[in-house]
Design an enzyme around this catalytic site. Structure first.
Site: not given
Ligand code: 13P
Length: 242
Positions: A88, A162
């Protein structure tokens, strides 16, 4: 190939929200979609006892050892976890996790019988410099390392794209752009697992924009942060899975 949607609630370092374990809780997995919660390590057992599908936010590759504060993938599996996030962006940033270490995590997770989710994504600076594709290619290198594993194993790895600039910023990327990036990611996967691998989007997903992402062919699910801590909003997100 029909890929089963995967909806993940990453609770990060927050307590489970009130009502998370109600009978009609949106965090319970369903026949039409896998819904997985990622609580802190301290809350994992409680969530498993409530019959939820549970993942770990982090696990160390070595089965045991002198690693103060850590827990291993093997231990997480023994505790009852089914999934594990690997790499992550908050771990890459705050804990210096490297691509090699993340590859070791994925292999350890697979060997332990966990379903790893490899998290990838470029920073704002990298995005502005047009480096998205080269960064993703580099971050996907752990997957090529596991290419040598039997197809059945490599197909249980999922990817979560992400973009770092979209996390917690309220600036979500445009679904059509994400679809294009997911197509690019899929093209980089080992041939044997290209069709079966689930690729999720994460970054400021909310109850209003979720369905726009899920409407796209190569967006197989969502990794939700802040909104996953609000039961009503997460219920709406869960309902947007058709
Ligand atoms: P948010 O949905 O708060 O932007 O976070 C995304 C995230 O890091 C999920 O792993």
């Amino acid at each position: 190939m029909q890929r089963k949607p995967l909806l993940c609630a990453n609770w990060k370092m927050f307590r489970p929200p009130d009502g998370w374990d109600a009978t009609d809780s949106p965090y319970r997995s369903q026949a039409r979609a896998d819904i997985v919660i990622f609580p802190t390590h301290l809350h994992i057992t409680k969530c498993i006892k409530a019959k939820m599908l549970v993942g770990a936010q982090y696990g160390r590759p070595e089965p045991e050892g002198a690693f103060t504060g850590d827990v291993s993938m093997q231990m997480l599996k023994a505790q009852g976890c089914s999934y594990a996030l690997c790499g992550h962006s908050e771990r890459r940033q705050n804990h210096g996790e490297t691509d090699i270490f993340i590859a070791e995590q994925i292999i350890a997770a697979l060997e332990a019988g966990l379903h790893p989710i490899l998290c990838i994504g470029e920073t704002k600076e990298e995005y502005d410099k047009g480096k998205t594709q080269s960064i993703l290619k580099r971050q996907l290198s752990p997957v090529s390392m596991i290419n040598s594993l039997p197809a059945v194993l490599s197909s249980v790895v999922s990817i979560a794209y992400e973009p770092v600039w979209a996390i917690g910023s309220g600036i979500n990327a445009l679904p059509a752009d994400i679809q294009n990036i997911h197509t690019f990611i899929r093209s980089l996967l080992p041939e044997q697992s290209q069709k079966s691998t689930r690729i999720l989007y994460g970054g400021s997903v909310n109850e209003l924009n979720a369905s726009g992402f899920l409407a796209h062919e190569d967006i197989d699910g969502l990794l939700v942060g802040a909104c996953s801590l609000e039961v009503e909003k997460f219920t709406e997100i869960m309902r947007s899975i058709s």
